[in-house]
Write a protein that holds these residues in place. Sequence first.
Motif, PDB file in Angstrom:
ATOM      1  N   LEU A  36      39.116  54.299 -43.414  1.00  7.90           N
ATOM      2  CA  LEU A  36      39.894  53.737 -42.304  1.00  7.90           C
ATOM      3  C   LEU A  36      41.361  54.167 -42.324  1.00  7.90           C
ATOM      4  O   LEU A  36      42.060  53.989 -41.335  1.00  7.90           O
ATOM      5  CB  LEU A  36      39.799  52.208 -42.321  1.00  7.90           C
ATOM      6  CG  LEU A  36      38.375  51.637 -42.157  1.00  7.90           C
ATOM      7  CD1 LEU A  36      38.397  50.113 -42.217  1.00  7.90           C
ATOM      8  CD2 LEU A  36      37.739  52.102 -40.846  1.00  7.90           C
ATOM      9  N   GLN A  42      49.877  48.059 -44.461  1.00  6.58           N
ATOM     10  CA  GLN A  42      48.710  47.516 -43.766  1.00  6.58           C
ATOM     11  C   GLN A  42      47.807  46.746 -44.734  1.00  6.58           C
ATOM     12  O   GLN A  42      47.276  45.688 -44.392  1.00  6.58           O
ATOM     13  CB  GLN A  42      47.929  48.637 -43.082  1.00  6.58           C
ATOM     14  CG  GLN A  42      48.590  49.199 -41.840  1.00  6.58           C
ATOM     15  CD  GLN A  42      47.795  50.357 -41.240  1.00  6.58           C
ATOM     16  OE1 GLN A  42      47.445  51.308 -41.939  1.00  6.58           O
ATOM     17  NE2 GLN A  42      47.510  50.259 -39.958  1.00  6.58           N
ATOM     18  N   ALA A  95      34.547  49.523 -33.540  1.00  5.18           N
ATOM     19  CA  ALA A  95      35.808  50.027 -32.994  1.00  5.18           C
ATOM     20  C   ALA A  95      35.636  51.319 -32.210  1.00  5.18           C
ATOM     21  O   ALA A  95      36.583  51.808 -31.593  1.00  5.18           O
ATOM     22  CB  ALA A  95      36.807  50.266 -34.125  1.00  5.18           C
ATOM     23  N   GLY A  96      34.468  51.894 -32.235  1.00  6.84           N
ATOM     24  CA  GLY A  96      34.264  53.164 -31.544  1.00  6.84           C
ATOM     25  C   GLY A  96      34.010  52.993 -30.061  1.00  6.84           C
ATOM     26  O   GLY A  96      33.919  51.885 -29.516  1.00  6.84           O
ATOM     27  N   SER A  99      35.342  50.216 -27.030  1.00 10.33           N
ATOM     28  CA  SER A  99      35.761  48.917 -27.564  1.00 10.33           C
ATOM     29  C   SER A  99      37.274  48.753 -27.434  1.00 10.33           C
ATOM     30  O   SER A  99      38.042  49.667 -27.731  1.00 10.33           O
ATOM     31  CB  SER A  99      35.363  48.791 -29.035  1.00 10.33           C
ATOM     32  OG  SER A  99      35.933  47.636 -29.606  1.00 10.33           O
ATOM     33  N   PHE A 101      39.027  46.920 -29.279  1.00 13.30           N
ATOM     34  CA  PHE A 101      39.554  46.540 -30.581  1.00 13.30           C
ATOM     35  C   PHE A 101      39.588  47.748 -31.518  1.00 13.30           C
ATOM     36  O   PHE A 101      38.652  48.538 -31.574  1.00 13.30           O
ATOM     37  CB  PHE A 101      38.691  45.440 -31.217  1.00 13.30           C
ATOM     38  CG  PHE A 101      38.626  44.187 -30.404  1.00 13.30           C
ATOM     39  CD1 PHE A 101      39.705  43.316 -30.373  1.00 13.30           C
ATOM     40  CD2 PHE A 101      37.494  43.876 -29.676  1.00 13.30           C
ATOM     41  CE1 PHE A 101      39.654  42.157 -29.622  1.00 13.30           C
ATOM     42  CE2 PHE A 101      37.432  42.716 -28.934  1.00 13.30           C
ATOM     43  CZ  PHE A 101      38.513  41.853 -28.891  1.00 13.30           C
ATOM     44  N   SER A 102      40.687  47.869 -32.242  1.00 19.64           N
ATOM     45  CA  SER A 102      40.757  48.887 -33.281  1.00 19.64           C
ATOM     46  C   SER A 102      40.069  48.375 -34.539  1.00 19.64           C
ATOM     47  O   SER A 102      39.834  47.165 -34.697  1.00 19.64           O
ATOM     48  CB  SER A 102      42.220  49.215 -33.597  1.00 19.64           C
ATOM     49  OG  SER A 102      42.851  48.092 -34.196  1.00 19.64           O
ATOM     50  N   ALA A 103      39.754  49.276 -35.451  1.00 22.20           N
ATOM     51  CA  ALA A 103      39.139  48.863 -36.710  1.00 22.20           C
ATOM     52  C   ALA A 103      40.063  47.916 -37.465  1.00 22.20           C
ATOM     53  O   ALA A 103      39.609  46.946 -38.087  1.00 22.20           O
ATOM     54  CB  ALA A 103      38.812  50.092 -37.551  1.00 22.20           C
ATOM     55  N   TYR A 104      41.364  48.178 -37.385  1.00 26.27           N
ATOM     56  CA  TYR A 104      42.321  47.326 -38.098  1.00 26.27           C
ATOM     57  C   TYR A 104      42.324  45.907 -37.535  1.00 26.27           C
ATOM     58  O   TYR A 104      42.343  44.923 -38.283  1.00 26.27           O
ATOM     59  CB  TYR A 104      43.717  47.932 -38.026  1.00 26.27           C
ATOM     60  CG  TYR A 104      44.724  47.248 -38.919  1.00 26.27           C
ATOM     61  CD1 TYR A 104      44.576  47.293 -40.304  1.00 26.27           C
ATOM     62  CD2 TYR A 104      45.815  46.565 -38.397  1.00 26.27           C
ATOM     63  CE1 TYR A 104      45.493  46.667 -41.145  1.00 26.27           C
ATOM     64  CE2 TYR A 104      46.732  45.944 -39.230  1.00 26.27           C
ATOM     65  CZ  TYR A 104      46.571  46.004 -40.602  1.00 26.27           C
ATOM     66  OH  TYR A 104      47.471  45.388 -41.429  1.00 26.27           O
ATOM     67  N   ALA A 105      42.254  45.784 -36.218  1.00 22.83           N
ATOM     68  CA  ALA A 105      42.219  44.462 -35.596  1.00 22.83           C
ATOM     69  C   ALA A 105      40.954  43.705 -35.988  1.00 22.83           C
ATOM     70  O   ALA A 105      40.992  42.492 -36.242  1.00 22.83           O
ATOM     71  CB  ALA A 105      42.307  44.600 -34.076  1.00 22.83           C
TER      72      ALA A 105
END
Length: 426
Positions: A36, A42, A95-96, A99, A101-105
């Motif tokens: 990620l 982060q 997250a792909g 979507s 939303f990001s992977a981080y979110a």
Amino acid sequence: MNRYSASQVYLLMKFMTALAGSTIFTTYSVYYVAKLGFNPLQLMLIGTVLELTVLVFEGITGVVADTYSRRVSVILGMFILGGGFTLEGSAVWLAGGTSPFSAYALVLGAQLLFGLGGTFISGADTAWIVDEVGEEEAGSLFMRSKRLSLAASLLGIGISVGLSMLMPNLPYLAGGAIYFAAGLYLLRCMRETKFQPRSREPQASPFRAMRNTWLEGAAVVRRSPLLITMVFVTLLGGASSEGYDRLWQVHLINGIGFPDLPLSMAVWFGLINAASTLLGLIAVHFAERRIDMGDERKLNVVMLLLMAVRIAFIAVLALTPSFGIAVSAVFIIGMAASVAEPVYASWLNRNLESGSRATVLSMVSQSDALGQTTGGPVVGWIGSRFSIRASLLASSILLLPLLAVFGRGTRRPVESKLIMQYKVDE
């Protein structure tokens, strides 16, 4: 169902949660950093979201456990943790595409569930088993559960490495499934026979009943200088541990580097964690034979020594350029932590009154969460602004005042039973 004793249920619960935790966290840095691409700040913010959640909900869930049921609290926590880790493992897929939303979110959202589920279990599981088996038996049971947990961790390390080599997110999905299985097992086998819910007026609202339980727990802490001291200890300990726990693997990846051998990062971390766990088992076995868990003065001495070891070897890890010395420091820190956990749990629970045990344990956990919430971002900023070495060194320095705290505890006479039943005026 009645053939399962409370001790057996507790030991199996600890085995399953240790297996899940080891499966998830042995190779978590491969998922976070290599897959990620999260940076040190982060990583620390992920921990901050987790600890803020714990800080907000720990007291509430501890009060629920003391007011209504420790059993229900623990089982609910298992299912919430299962959902949180499943979401976190699925973040790379969710997250792909289209979507929003990001992977981080998504990972941050999973941390909210992780924190909430953990607070339902924290304090409630210990309060439940101490009431079921008694304070005198609890110390030896904590040592046994630690040995069993370390054995489960060895198994989880192998699972984590194998799954991570297939896909870095699979350990999270497997860990979530284990938590769901633990919840189902406890739903069937966990019994609560000794717990007496807090008495309350028939007309009293649930919120008023929980408020009274919280006030009693706060009074218990306020009236005990020793518990106030331990709140301070966990505050600084939390600030330090957030830096070390989040960054030592990243330090090995980016700060020191691995030897030039045909091994993947997942295999390296699997070997390191397996060796650390084996050494922890040896240390706990030795401590179990040598430490009198009923002698509070000796427990203070042991905690002083373990704290000194932790401070020294976090500093060694921060300063050394050698991979071998760095890994050796990780091993020694892990051994100290393995012994410290049951020693601390035994010491603390001997000084708590049954009716408010889960609430007080939750308050102690809140101070740890406060330390991690306030100290973690500072340690993470140091890593982003200067270096991860500087962050680890800061984590070591944060623990220095605790040497004076434990040193003082070894010199004063051992307090008699600290906690008396306290009636809170409504």
